[in-house]
Design a protein around this motif. Structure first.
Motif, PDB file in Angstrom:
ATOM      1  N   ARG B  43       0.812  -1.197   0.000  1.00 59.59           N
ATOM      2  CA  ARG B  43       0.000   0.000   0.000  1.00 59.59           C
ATOM      3  C   ARG B  43       0.862   1.271   0.000  1.00 59.59           C
ATOM      4  NH1 ARG B  43      -4.033   0.054   4.709  1.00 59.59           N
ATOM      5  NH2 ARG B  43      -2.682  -1.714   5.016  1.00 59.59           N
ATOM      6  N   ASP B  44       1.937   1.233   0.771  1.00 63.80           N
ATOM      7  CA  ASP B  44       2.730   2.451   0.913  1.00 63.80           C
ATOM      8  C   ASP B  44       4.121   2.235   0.355  1.00 63.80           C
ATOM      9  OD1 ASP B  44       0.896   4.169   2.625  1.00 63.80           O
ATOM     10  OD2 ASP B  44       0.897   2.225   3.606  1.00 63.80           O
ATOM     11  N   LEU B  46       7.503   1.857   0.778  1.00 59.01           N
ATOM     12  CA  LEU B  46       8.392   1.623   1.908  1.00 59.01           C
ATOM     13  C   LEU B  46       9.838   1.988   1.602  1.00 59.01           C
ATOM     14  CD1 LEU B  46       7.003  -1.744   3.260  1.00 59.01           C
ATOM     15  CD2 LEU B  46       6.466   0.564   3.970  1.00 59.01           C
ATOM     16  N   ALA B  49      11.196   4.585   3.889  1.00 56.62           N
ATOM     17  CA  ALA B  49      11.348   4.349   5.332  1.00 56.62           C
ATOM     18  C   ALA B  49      12.801   4.018   5.645  1.00 56.62           C
ATOM     19  CB  ALA B  49      10.450   3.195   5.752  1.00 56.62           C
ATOM     20  N   PRO B  50      13.250   4.351   6.853  1.00 56.56           N
ATOM     21  CA  PRO B  50      14.644   4.024   7.184  1.00 56.56           C
ATOM     22  C   PRO B  50      14.861   2.517   7.209  1.00 56.56           C
ATOM     23  CG  PRO B  50      13.625   5.399   8.889  1.00 56.56           C
ATOM     24  CD  PRO B  50      12.540   4.996   7.948  1.00 56.56           C
ATOM     25  N   THR B  51      16.008   2.090   6.737  1.00 52.78           N
ATOM     26  CA  THR B  51      16.335   0.662   6.831  1.00 52.78           C
ATOM     27  C   THR B  51      16.763   0.371   8.272  1.00 52.78           C
ATOM     28  OG1 THR B  51      18.656   1.079   6.352  1.00 52.78           O
ATOM     29  CG2 THR B  51      17.213   0.646   4.461  1.00 52.78           C
ATOM     30  N   PRO B  52      16.770  -0.900   8.678  1.00 52.08           N
ATOM     31  CA  PRO B  52      17.308  -1.184  10.007  1.00 52.08           C
ATOM     32  C   PRO B  52      18.802  -0.820  10.064  1.00 52.08           C
ATOM     33  CG  PRO B  52      16.133  -3.077   9.124  1.00 52.08           C
ATOM     34  CD  PRO B  52      16.282  -2.100   8.010  1.00 52.08           C
TER      35      PRO B  52
END
Lengths: 605, 236
Positions: B43-44, B46, B49-52
Motif C-alpha cells: 500500500r505504501d 516503503l 522508510a529508514p532501513t534497520p
C-alpha cells in the motif's frame, strides 16, 4: 507507533483538502466564549441545553433520517436539539412510519454518504443531483451537517499534523464541529490550546466539556485526556464539575469522581518509581499502600517493593514483593523477592523464590548473581561473610556502582570472565549496549582461555567466569558460561537495533533453547513494531501470532495487535482486543484503544 | 499448436481494431490493478522508510576521528533513509560510570539523482533548526539524567565551521553534547551533498571540557567528494 487515527486522518485529510474553500461556515451560536480578540470558539453545549431559539418551522430531515436508520442515540440528541430550538415542538407521531418520498428528491443517498463520513462524495452527489434537477435545493439541515463534517475533518487533519493554530481557527470558524457529539474534536481543540501554551483556554475547553456533555463516560474520558496537560488542582476542579454540573437523567457520575483517584494513583505510582528515599510523604505512602492492597495491584506492589528496596528496608520490600507474587506470580515480582531476601541475608529463601523461574527468566538469572555472585572481586570466599560490595550494589540496582567496583577489582587483580560478564550486564542496564556487547565478547574470549589454565589459578575463581556454583545448586538446563556470554551479546545487539544481523546469526549462536526462544521472541516483537510503523499490518499480526507460540503476549504487544487490527479495519476484533487488555489493567493506552475503536464502530466522533 | 483465427496482419482493419481494443483493455486492466493495489503492490512506498541499522567497520565511516585513549571507537553502524539520507552512528568508549553511550552521529543528505527521486523524498531525518530550547532541554534531560546542563554562550569552531554545545558536570565527571549543521553547499559541500549534520555526545572523568570536545574539534569528514574545510575558505 502508528497512531490509531491513520485511517480517519487520511480519509479526512482528503476530505478537508477537497472541501477547502467551498464551505459556507455556519456562524457561531449564541453562548460562545471570547477566546481571543475577535475570535469566539465554543464547545457547543449538549443537545437540549442550548438556548438559542429559532423562528419558523423546525427542519425534521435529520430526525427522520436517524429514525429511518435506527440510530437511537442520535435520534434522541436531535429531538433534544429541536426542542431546544422550539420548546413547543413535539416529535412527529409518524416518526417511525414509512414516509412517502418527499416531493422532489430523496436525500437518503446523501445522508448515507455523510453518515459514512464520505463528505466529498456527498457534495459531489448533491452537485450531480442539482445538475439533473436544477430547481431542487438540498435541505438546510443536510448542508449544515456537511459543513460541520468538513470542519470536523479539517480540525482532525490539522491536529494530526500538529498544526495547532489551524485547529483553533477551524474550531472558531465552526463551533458545531467541536460539539459534544463530536467530542474527539473538542478534545483536539483543548489539546491544541495546551500545545500552544494557552493553558487557560485548554482548561476552559475541558471545563466546558465536563460541565455540558451529558454522558458520564465522556466526562470521565475527558478528565483522563486533560490529565496530560492540567495541574492536579485543575484536575480536581474538573472532576468536581464533571461529577455535579448539569446532571442528565440516568447517568451515574460516580465514575467521574473516581477518575481523579485513579489518576492520583497513577501519579503516585510514577513518583514511587522515580522517588529518591524519603521523597514521598508518609501520607502519600500510606495512601498508595491502601490503594494497592484494595485493588490487589501486583504492579503497584512491585513498585512499592522497589521503593523500599532502594531504601534498604529489605523486610518491607520483601513483604510487598511477596504480596505481588501472591496476587500475580511473575518473574518481575520474583526478582524483587530474590533481591529482598538477599538483602536480608536469607540466601536459601532467595534461591527458593528464584527456583520457579531459574533458567527461564534472564531477570531471575541476573538476580541470582547477587545471591551467588561472581567471584574474583578481591579475595577469598565471600559467601559466609555476607553479601559482597558488588552484591549490595546489584541488590540496590546501583549499576554505576557496579561498574565502579568491577573497574577497581580489575585494576587490582586483573579481569576474570565472570567479572567481565557482570560488567556487560551492568553496562546494559546503563543503556550502553555497544560497550556491553564488547564486554560479553571479551568475557567469552577469556572464558575460552581460562580452562586452558587448568583451573590452577583459583579454580573456584569464576569457573570459567560463571557466577554460580551449579553442581551444588543442581540447576537443570543451566547455561554454560559461553552460552551466557552469547546470550548477553544477543541482548546487547537487540538494544543497538541490530535486528537484521542478529536474525542472521541466531540459528548458529551457542545458546540454550530457552535463551534462543527469548531472543527470537524479542526479535519478532521488534520486527512487529517496525511493521506497524511501515503500515504492514498483516505482517504485524503474523509476527505477533508466531511470537505468541513462543511466549505469552505482554500488554504492550497486545495494544500493538489492537492497532494492527484497527488499521486493517477489523474493528470488532480490535475492540475485543483492546477491551481484553483494558479489562486486565486499564491504562491510558488501553483506554485510548477502546475509546477510539468504539467511536469508529458506532460513528460516534 | 493450432493457429488461432485472429490475425494480426496490418492489412486487416477489423483485426487491428480488435488488437487495439485488446491492448487498450489490457492497459486499462493493468492500470486499474496497479492503482488499486491488487497486483502485488504494497500500500505504501516503503522505500522511503529508514532501513534497520547495520554494522559497519570503522574504516567504512565517512569520518576520521583523532586517536583517543578515552574515546576509542567501540562500534559503528549505518542506515539509509530513501536514496537521499545516509546516517551513521559511531559509538565511542565511555570511561565514566554514567548511563548512556558516547557517540558521534552523522547524517549525510545528498541531492536526489533522478526526477522521481526529487519528487518522492523521505521526510528529513533531522530537524532544522537542529534544536530549539525546548527540544534541547528534552534531549539533555534524556542524555544526562539528573545533571544540570549549561548551554555554552559562544559557539566553538572545528574544521567545518562553528558549532554549538552544552556542558554538564557532577562531582567526578563532565559531559558535552555538540551539534553542527554543515549546509554551505555553495562553498563547502560538494555538488551532490545538500547537508551534513553532526552530533557528538561524550562523557569523561574530570572537568576538562576541552578534552571532551577534542574528538569533535579534530574530526575529519571523508566523504567520497571533498568537503572543504573552514580554513580553505578563509574567514567564514
Amino acid at each position: 507507533m502508528t497512531r490509531p487515527v491513520l485511517l480517519s486522518a487520511l480519509l479526512l485529510a482528503g476530505i478537508a483538502a477537497t472541501a477547502a474553500g467551498n464551505c459556507a461556515w455556519a456562524q457561531a451560536n449564541g453562548g460562545g466564549r471570547a477566546l481571543a480578540p475577535g475570535v469566539k470558539v465554543e464547545v457547543a453545549p449538549a443537545p437540549g441545553s442550548g438556548s438559542a431559539p429559532a423562528a419558523g418551522k423546525v427542519d425534521e430531515t435529520a430526525l427522520r433520517y436517524y429514525a429511518r436508520i435506527g440510530d437511537g442515540e442520535r435520534l434522541e440528541a436531535e429531538i433534544a436539539r429541536l426542542r431546544a430550538l422550539d420548546p413547543g415542538w413535539e416529535p412527529p407521531k409518524d416518526l417511525f412510519a414509512p414516509q412517502p418520498t418527499t416531493p422532489g428528491v430523496d436525500e437518503t443517498p446523501f445522508w448515507n454518504l455523510l453518515s459514512a463520513a464520505k463528505v466529498a462524495e456527498a457534495r459531489a452527489a448533491i452537485a450531480e443531483q442539482r445538475r439533473k434537477s436544477p430547481s431542487w435545493q438540498p435541505s438546510d439541515k443536510l448542508l449544515q451537517e456537511l459543513d460541520t463534517a468538513e470542519s470536523a475533518g479539517r480540525i482532525r487533519s490539522a491536529s494530526d499534523t500538529k498544526r495547532w493554530q489551524e485547529v483553533v481557527d477551524a474550531a472558531a470558524a465552526h463551533p458545531e464541529a467541536v460539539a459534544c457529539n463530536r467530542l474527539d474534536n473538542a478534545w483536539r481543540l483543548a489539546e491544541a490550546y495546551a500545545e500552544l501554551k494557552q493553558a487557560d483556554r485548554a482548561f476552559d475547553t475541558y471545563r466546558t466539556i465536563v460541565s455540558t456533555c451529558p454522558k458520564a463516560k465522556e466526562r470521565r474520558d475527558t478528565i483522563f485526556k486533560a490529565s496530560r496537560y492540567l495541574s492536579p488542582d485543575q484536575l480536581r476542579e474538573l472532576t468536581a464539575l464533571g461529577a455535579t454540573a448539569n446532571p442528565a437523567k440516568g447517568e451515574d457520575y460516580s465514575t467521574v469522581r473516581t477518575a481523579e483517584a485513579e489518576l492520583e494513583t497513577g501519579r503516585l505510582l510514577e513518583r514511587l518509581g522515580n522517588a529518591k528515599p524519603g521523597a514521598l510523604t508518609a501520607a502519600d505512602l500510606s495512601r498508595i499502600q491502601g490503594i494497592v492492597r484494595d485493588k490487589q495491584d501486583a504492579d503497584g506492589a512491585i513498585a512499592l517493593g522497589w521503593y523500599f528496596q532502594k531504601q534498604k528496608n529489605f523486610a518491607e520490600a520483601q513483604s510487598w514483593f511477596s504480596q505481588a507474587n501472591g496476587w500475580a506470580p511473575s518473574d518481575k515480582a520474583a526478582e524483587g523477592l530474590v533481591l529482598a531476601y538477599n538483602g536480608l541475608g536469607e540466601k536459601a529463601q532467595a534461591r527458593a523464590a528464584a527456583s520457579p523461574w531459574k533458567g527461564k527468566s534472564s531477570r531471575i538469572d541476573q538476580a541470582l548473581k547477587a545471591v551467588d555472585p561472581p567471584r574474583g572481586s578481591g579475595g577469598g570466599r565471600s559467601g559466609p561473610q555476607g553479601p559482597s560490595e558488588l552484591d549490595r550494589a546489584l541488590a540496590r540496582h546501583d549499576f554505576a556502582e557496579c561498574l565502579s567496583i568491577i573497574r577497581s577489582s580489575i585494576a587490582k587483580s586483573g579481569p576474570t570472565a565472570g567479572l567481565l560478564q557482570q560488567r556487560g550486564w551492568c553496562l546494559l542496564e546503563m543503556k550502553r549496549p555497544s560497550e556491553a556487547e564488547a564486554a560479553f565478547a571479551e568475557a567469552q574470549a577469556m572464558a575460552a582461555r581460562e580452562p586452558a589454565k587448568g583451573g590452577q589459578s583459583g579454580g573456584g575463581n569464576g569457573a570459567a567466569g560463571t557466577t554460580r556454583t551449579p553442581a551444588a545448586s543442581g540447576l537443570p538446563q543451566k547455561a554454560t558460561p559461553a552460552q551466557e556470554n552469547a546470550y548477553g551479546q544477543a541482548v546487547a545487539r537487540l538494544a543497538t537495533g541490530d535486528t537484521v544481523g542478529l536474525t542472521r546469526d541466531l540459528p548458529r549462536a551457542n545458546m540454550t533453547p530457552a535463551q534462543k526462544a527469548e531472543i527470537r521472541a524479542s526479535l519478532m516483537a521488534t520486527e512487529a513494531n517496525r511493521a506497524l510503523e511501515d503500515k504492514r499490518y498483516n505482517d504485524v499480526l503474523r509476527l505477533l501470532d508466531a511470537r505468541k507460540e513462543l511466549t505469552p503476549e505482554p500488554r504492550n504487544l497486545g495494544i500493538l495487535r489492537g492497532w494492527a487490527l484497527y488499521n486493517l479495519m477489523r474493528f470488532d476484533e480490535a475492540y475485543a482486543q483492546f477491551k481484553s487488555v483494558d479489562d486486565r489493567l486499564s491504562t491510558e493506552e488501553s483506554r485510548e484503544g477502546v475509546s477510539i475503536t468504539w467511536k469508529t464502530i458506532y460513528h460516534d466522533w | 499448436m493450432p493457429e488461432t483465427s485472429i490475425s494480426c496482419t496490418p492489412h486487416s482493419g477489423m483485426a487491428r481494431t480488435g488488437w487495439q481494443r485488446t491492448a487498450l483493455s489490457a492497459v486499462l486492466a493493468a492500470a486499474t490493478l496497479l492503482t488499486s493495489g491488487c497486483a502485488g503492490w504494497v500500500r505504501d512506498n516503503l522505500t522511503q522508510a529508514p532501513t534497520p541499522w547495520r554494522r559497519v567497520q570503522p574504516t567504512a565511516l565517512p569520518v576520521t576521528l583523532p586517536d583517543s585513549r578515552d574515546f576509542p571507537i567501540v562500534a559503528a553502524r549505518m542506515r539509509d533513509t530513501g536514496a537521499v539520507y545516509k546516517s551513521y552512528i559511531v559509538v565511542l568508549g565511555n570511561p565514566t560510570v554514567l548511563p548512556g553511550e558516547n557517540r558521534l552521529s552523522i547524517d549525510v543528505q545528498t541531492l536526489p539523482d533522478s526526477l522521481f527521486g526529487a519528487l518522492v523524498q523521505p521526510p528529513r531525518v533531522f530537524p532544522v533548526p537542529l534544536y530549539t530550547m525546548e527540544t534541547l532541554l528534552a534531549t539533555t534531560k534524556r542524555e544526562f539524567p539528573g545533571m544540570t546542563v549549561k548551554v555554552a554562550d559562544a559557539a566553538r569552531r572545528n574544521r567545518y565551521g562553528d558549532y554549538d554545545y552544552v556542558t554538564t558536570q557532577d562531582a567526578e565527571n563532565s559531559c558535552v553534547l555538540a551539534w553542527q549543521l554543515i549546509s554551505d553547499h555553495k562553498r563547502m559541500l560538494p555538488e551532490r551533498i545538500e547537508a551534513v549534520r553532526l552530533e557528538y555526545r561524550a562523557c569523561g572523568i574530570g572537568s576538562n571540557v576541552r578534552a571532551l570536545l577534542a574528538p569533535f574539534d579534530g574530526l575529519s569528514l571523508t566523504l567520497p567528494e571533498t568537503v572543504l574545510e573552514a580554513q580553505d575558505l578563509g574567514a567564514m
